[in-house]
Design a protein around this motif. Structure first.
Motif, PDB file in Angstrom:
ATOM      1  N   UNK A  55       0.840  -1.206   0.000  1.00  0.00           N
ATOM      2  CA  UNK A  55       0.000   0.000   0.000  1.00  0.00           C
ATOM      3  C   UNK A  55       0.875   1.256   0.000  1.00  0.00           C
ATOM      4  N   UNK A  56       2.055   1.139  -0.591  1.00  0.00           N
ATOM      5  CA  UNK A  56       2.982   2.266  -0.703  1.00  0.00           C
ATOM      6  C   UNK A  56       3.348   2.462  -2.171  1.00  0.00           C
ATOM      7  N   UNK A  57       3.554   3.699  -2.543  1.00  0.00           N
ATOM      8  CA  UNK A  57       3.935   3.998  -3.917  1.00  0.00           C
ATOM      9  C   UNK A  57       5.436   3.795  -4.117  1.00  0.00           C
ATOM     10  N   UNK A  58       6.223   4.231  -3.122  1.00  0.00           N
ATOM     11  CA  UNK A  58       7.672   4.113  -3.201  1.00  0.00           C
ATOM     12  C   UNK A  58       8.128   3.045  -2.217  1.00  0.00           C
ATOM     13  N   UNK A  59       9.075   2.245  -2.660  1.00  0.00           N
ATOM     14  CA  UNK A  59       9.465   1.110  -1.822  1.00  0.00           C
ATOM     15  C   UNK A  59      10.956   0.841  -1.992  1.00  0.00           C
ATOM     16  N   UNK A  60      11.613   0.514  -0.887  1.00  0.00           N
ATOM     17  CA  UNK A  60      13.032   0.203  -0.927  1.00  0.00           C
ATOM     18  C   UNK A  60      13.265  -1.189  -1.496  1.00  0.00           C
ATOM     19  N   UNK A  61      14.134  -1.274  -2.474  1.00  0.00           N
ATOM     20  CA  UNK A  61      14.506  -2.586  -3.007  1.00  0.00           C
ATOM     21  C   UNK A  61      15.233  -3.375  -1.923  1.00  0.00           C
ATOM     22  N   UNK A  62      14.992  -4.667  -1.868  1.00  0.00           N
ATOM     23  CA  UNK A  62      15.608  -5.455  -0.801  1.00  0.00           C
ATOM     24  C   UNK A  62      15.596  -6.936  -1.161  1.00  0.00           C
ATOM     25  N   UNK A  63      16.172  -7.737  -0.242  1.00  0.00           N
ATOM     26  CA  UNK A  63      16.092  -9.190  -0.299  1.00  0.00           C
ATOM     27  C   UNK A  63      15.224  -9.659   0.862  1.00  0.00           C
ATOM     28  N   UNK A  64      14.484 -10.724   0.644  1.00  0.00           N
ATOM     29  CA  UNK A  64      13.739 -11.381   1.713  1.00  0.00           C
ATOM     30  C   UNK A  64      14.278 -12.797   1.839  1.00  0.00           C
ATOM     31  N   UNK A  65      14.794 -13.091   3.023  1.00  0.00           N
ATOM     32  CA  UNK A  65      15.400 -14.405   3.283  1.00  0.00           C
ATOM     33  C   UNK A  65      16.448 -14.756   2.229  1.00  0.00           C
ATOM     34  N   UNK A  66      17.243 -13.751   1.891  1.00  0.00           N
ATOM     35  CA  UNK A  66      18.356 -13.973   0.981  1.00  0.00           C
ATOM     36  C   UNK A  66      18.002 -13.967  -0.484  1.00  0.00           C
ATOM     37  N   UNK A  67      16.738 -13.801  -0.829  1.00  0.00           N
ATOM     38  CA  UNK A  67      16.323 -13.828  -2.229  1.00  0.00           C
ATOM     39  C   UNK A  67      15.928 -12.435  -2.707  1.00  0.00           C
ATOM     40  N   UNK A  68      16.343 -12.124  -3.921  1.00  0.00           N
ATOM     41  CA  UNK A  68      15.941 -10.858  -4.517  1.00  0.00           C
ATOM     42  C   UNK A  68      14.439 -10.882  -4.774  1.00  0.00           C
ATOM     43  N   UNK A  69      13.795  -9.838  -4.359  1.00  0.00           N
ATOM     44  CA  UNK A  69      12.350  -9.762  -4.568  1.00  0.00           C
ATOM     45  C   UNK A  69      12.032  -9.207  -5.950  1.00  0.00           C
ATOM     46  N   UNK A  70      10.851  -9.535  -6.421  1.00  0.00           N
ATOM     47  CA  UNK A  70      10.309  -8.928  -7.630  1.00  0.00           C
ATOM     48  C   UNK A  70       9.244  -7.923  -7.209  1.00  0.00           C
ATOM     49  N   UNK A  71       9.209  -6.823  -7.930  1.00  0.00           N
ATOM     50  CA  UNK A  71       8.246  -5.769  -7.605  1.00  0.00           C
ATOM     51  C   UNK A  71       7.313  -5.552  -8.791  1.00  0.00           C
ATOM     52  N   UNK A  72       6.031  -5.490  -8.481  1.00  0.00           N
ATOM     53  CA  UNK A  72       5.064  -5.097  -9.496  1.00  0.00           C
ATOM     54  C   UNK A  72       4.158  -4.040  -8.883  1.00  0.00           C
ATOM     55  N   UNK A  73       3.402  -3.388  -9.725  1.00  0.00           N
ATOM     56  CA  UNK A  73       2.505  -2.333  -9.258  1.00  0.00           C
ATOM     57  C   UNK A  73       1.057  -2.724  -9.545  1.00  0.00           C
ATOM     58  N   UNK A  74       0.212  -2.520  -8.544  1.00  0.00           N
ATOM     59  CA  UNK A  74      -1.229  -2.698  -8.690  1.00  0.00           C
ATOM     60  C   UNK A  74      -1.924  -1.489  -8.081  1.00  0.00           C
TER      61      UNK A  74
END
Length: 708
Positions: A55-74
């Motif tokens: 529920x945020x427009x801007x988001x910090x890129x990060x890893x979750x549990x060592x894995x690169x996350x994918x980001x999409x917009x809805x």
């Protein structure tokens, strides 16, 4: 939302590194702005069921549990796309609770509700909070729970367990909260964490606060089981579970069981299984169990002061246990680890906390040997010398001891000749190491300034100091204090210690260049030794001026000091303090007011140079049986001596001026007298010359004639 404007962003490793721990990078901001208004980030971990609607427009890129996350917009909550417009500019119409849950991907759970007849009851009025499992979570549901869902109609306990009366937003959830559900007698444990994660019975809230006409929907990643929270306490659950018999025995023998029962808050127990305890060597396990302090520390190290859910662990995070130690929680794609011990299976939940089953025992410092603590601190040179000296068994199994262990940098700074002798000679290594320890546990809270303890060689003394922001021993500073193990305490220091057997006077005489100060000391000692009171002290600091310093003071002033017993005593005392102050006890850019036996001096450190008042310290930290010597380049004169010297010089000048004035007056008088006498003599001499009488007579006659 149309596929046209959905954007999937793969996070490159370099971008992750640049963004980690910093503000949202410009490229993320630009991508977000290109999506148009009311577009929010959805974060997904590839290859898993984990998705987070931020529920945020801007988001910090990060890893979750060592894995690169994918980001999409809805579209953000409450908005939808309008035709071909960029972004989400249309307001989504509100629907009822079940319709909203269907739209959010919980259709199978909604179908179960409708099939049970519960939908009609929800339509009769009132507001509700629904925890709706996703379709994928519904498919992964255990068979036993699936069977329970098929019985009971509108009164089905599992379905009702997902419903609360009234609206409860994620903002209103507390850090640890038990809330009643529509399933009679059953409550849900809600938790929220500093990383913005919310959980219900440790199930992740993937999508929060979705508004409906008759309530709020929270989408979760698992089906909730009303039997998952036991009415028993966490302690009772541990004791009743057959996998924790050794942990139960330790709790009972230590008396810690009673304390856990009386805790006023919910906790997490990191419970090692019996197999985990059996991984420890039997001898060591028994040694820990026989040591009340060690077993208590071990148990406290497995208790966290708040409930922790595995689903809330997204990256490495350090948390303090009840023992005060920081434990590292981290995760990979499949598991969660606590200090490298895997937390297996699902959590066991009770009214007062959570239990995690561990496959290894987490050994706290208090249950480790001194050698294990040294290994933990990577004190490799010390450990190698222990082997050379043959002290391994003593320092592993003996005690209690306090060890002052030099770090690696300290050993590198040690004279090479001494270092090589210790490495090659068992006797030399043994003498060196024994001087770095004492019997008993000496924690920093128990150390007093000036305290003296006998070293492990049973001959030498270790002089301890308490400074404003550190502890000291001999000429070393303690860099890390109070590593308390099962057989003692370890303090890491910044110098290798060497025993001393010579007094301050002996060292100064041997080195040369201090004859004037030594002479001054001897004079004071001869006249009144009690002024210095050095005979029973071994923890003094001497600021010793060299002979060049006395030359700079001047011969006249030096002679004046040496000739005046009181001034000399005051000056010598001004160079001595009753505390042992190594150079390392002084920090840069600070002024230390140091009390001497006569007054106060100011010690400063700037650019690596130490000064005492206006004197520079030329040579520092010369240890001796009386304390420590710092060689300085100026004589420190106390204010009383400076004032006396000024008065004495003024008096001398006045006397000198007086003598000069008297001499000048006497000389002038003498000259006047001599001149007068000389003139009288000349007159007498002239009166004896021939013709002198006639002349006077003629004058008389003339005066007479004139008068007549």
């Amino acid at each position: 939302m149309a596929r046209r404007w959905l954007l999937l962003v793969s996070l490159a490793a370099g971008l992750l590194a640049a963004a980690a721990g910093k503000r949202v990078p410009w490229w993320s901001i630009r991508i977000a702005q290109q999506q148009g208004p009311h577009a929010c980030v959805v974060e997904q971990v590839p290859g898993t069921y984990m998705e987070l609607w931020t529920e945020c427009r801007y988001w910090m890129h990060r890893k979750i549990c060592g894995q690169k996350t994918l980001i999409r917009y809805e579209c953000c909550e409450g908005y939808q796309q309008l035709g071909e417009d960029s972004g989400c500019t249309a307001v989504k119409p509100l629907k009822n609770l079940l319709e909203t849950a269907e739209d959010l991907g919980a259709g199978r759970f909604v179908a179960a509700i409708r099939g049970s007849g519960l939908a009609e009851e929800l339509g009769k009025g009132g507001t509700f909070t629904l925890f709706a499992p996703t379709d994928s979570a519904f498919e992964r549901m255990p068979a036993s729970l699936r069977e329970a869902l098929q019985a009971g109609g509108a009164g089905n306990a599992v379905l009702l367990y997902h419903l609360l009366d009234g609206k409860l937003t994620s903002r209103e959830m507390r850090a640890d909260q038990l809330v009643p559900t529509r399933s009679a007698g059953h409550r849900i444990r809600l938790n929220k964490y500093s990383n913005q994660i919310r959980t219900a019975n440790c199930r992740l809230l993937m999508r929060k606060d979705q508004k409906a006409t008759n309530g709020i929907v929270h989408v979760i990643d698992g089906v909730l089981d009303p039997s998952s929270i036991s009415n028993a306490s966490v302690v009772d659950l541990v004791m009743q579970d057959g996998r924790f018999t050794m942990l139960t025995e330790a709790l009972q023998r230590s008396g810690y069981l009673r304390e856990l029962r009386d805790l006023p808050r919910a906790i997490s127990i990191l419970a090692p299984s019996d197999e985990a305890f059996q991984k420890l060597p039997a001898r060591r396990r028994e040694k820990i169990m026989r040591d009340a302090g060690a077993v208590r520390a071990l148990l406290q190290n497995h208790v966290m002061p708040h409930p922790i859910c595995k689903s809330a662990i997204l990256s490495e995070h350090k948390m303090k246990s009840m023992a005060g130690n920081k434990l590292t929680f981290q995760c990979d794609r499949d598991s969660v680890f606590v200090d490298r011990s895997e937390a297996r299976s699902d959590e066991l939940m009770a009214e007062d906390g959570v239990i995690h089953l561990l496959d290894d025992v987490i050994i706290p410092d208090r249950a480790k040997s001194l050698l294990e603590l040294a290994e933990q601190q990577q004190l490799d040179t010390f450990l190698s010398l222990v082997e050379v000296a043959g002290l391994r068994d003593t320092l592993r199994d003996g005690g209690d001891f306090t060890l002052f262990v030099p770090d690696e940098k300290a050993f590198r700074a040690m004279p090479e000749r001494l270092r090589e002798a210790a490495r090659s000679d068992a006797s030399a290594a043994r003498r060196l190491l024994l001087f770095h320890g004492a019997e008993g546990r000496h924690l920093s809270k128990d150390i007093a300034d000036g305290q003296v303890v006998t070293s492990l060689d049973r001959q030498s003394a270790l002089r301890l100091q308490v400074h404003r922001s550190a502890l000291g021993v001999e000429d070393a500073m303690v860099r890390q204090a109070d590593l308390e193990g099962q057989n003692g305490v370890l303090h890491v220091i910044d110098r290798v210690l060497q025993p001393v057997s010579e007094s301050a006077g002996d060292i100064l005489r041997q080195r040369g260049g201090f004859s004037t100060f030594l002479q001054a000391m001897e004079k004071v000692m001869m006249t009144n030794a009690s002024d210095l009171a050095l005979h029973n002290q071994g923890a003094c600091t001497f600021f010793v001026p060299n002979d060049e310093a006395f030359k700079e003071l001047g011969l006249a002033k030096t002679d004046m000091l040496m000739g005046d017993a009181q001034m000399l005593a005051q000056t010598v005392k001004h160079h001595i303090t009753d505390r042992m102050l190594p150079a390392g006890s002084f920090k840069p850019k600070l002024t230390y007011h140091v009390a001497t036996k006569q007054g106060t001096v100011d010690v400063q450190k700037a650019g690596g140079q130490l000064t005492v008042d206006n004197a520079r310290i030329l040579k520092r930290d010369i240890l001796n049986t009386n304390g420590i010597i710092h060689v300085i380049d100026k004589v420190l004169l106390p204010s009383s001596v400076v004032e006396s010297t000024f008065k004495s010089q003024s008096a001398t000048r006045r006397r000198a001026n007086s003598r000069h004035t008297n001499h000048a007056t006497s000389t002038s008088y003498s000259r006047r007298v001599t001149t007068s006498s000389f003139r009288s003599e000349r007159r007498r001499h002239r009166s004896r010359r021939p013709g002198a009488s006639r002349s006077r007579h003629s004058q008389t006659s003339r005066r007479a004639q004139t008068s007549g």
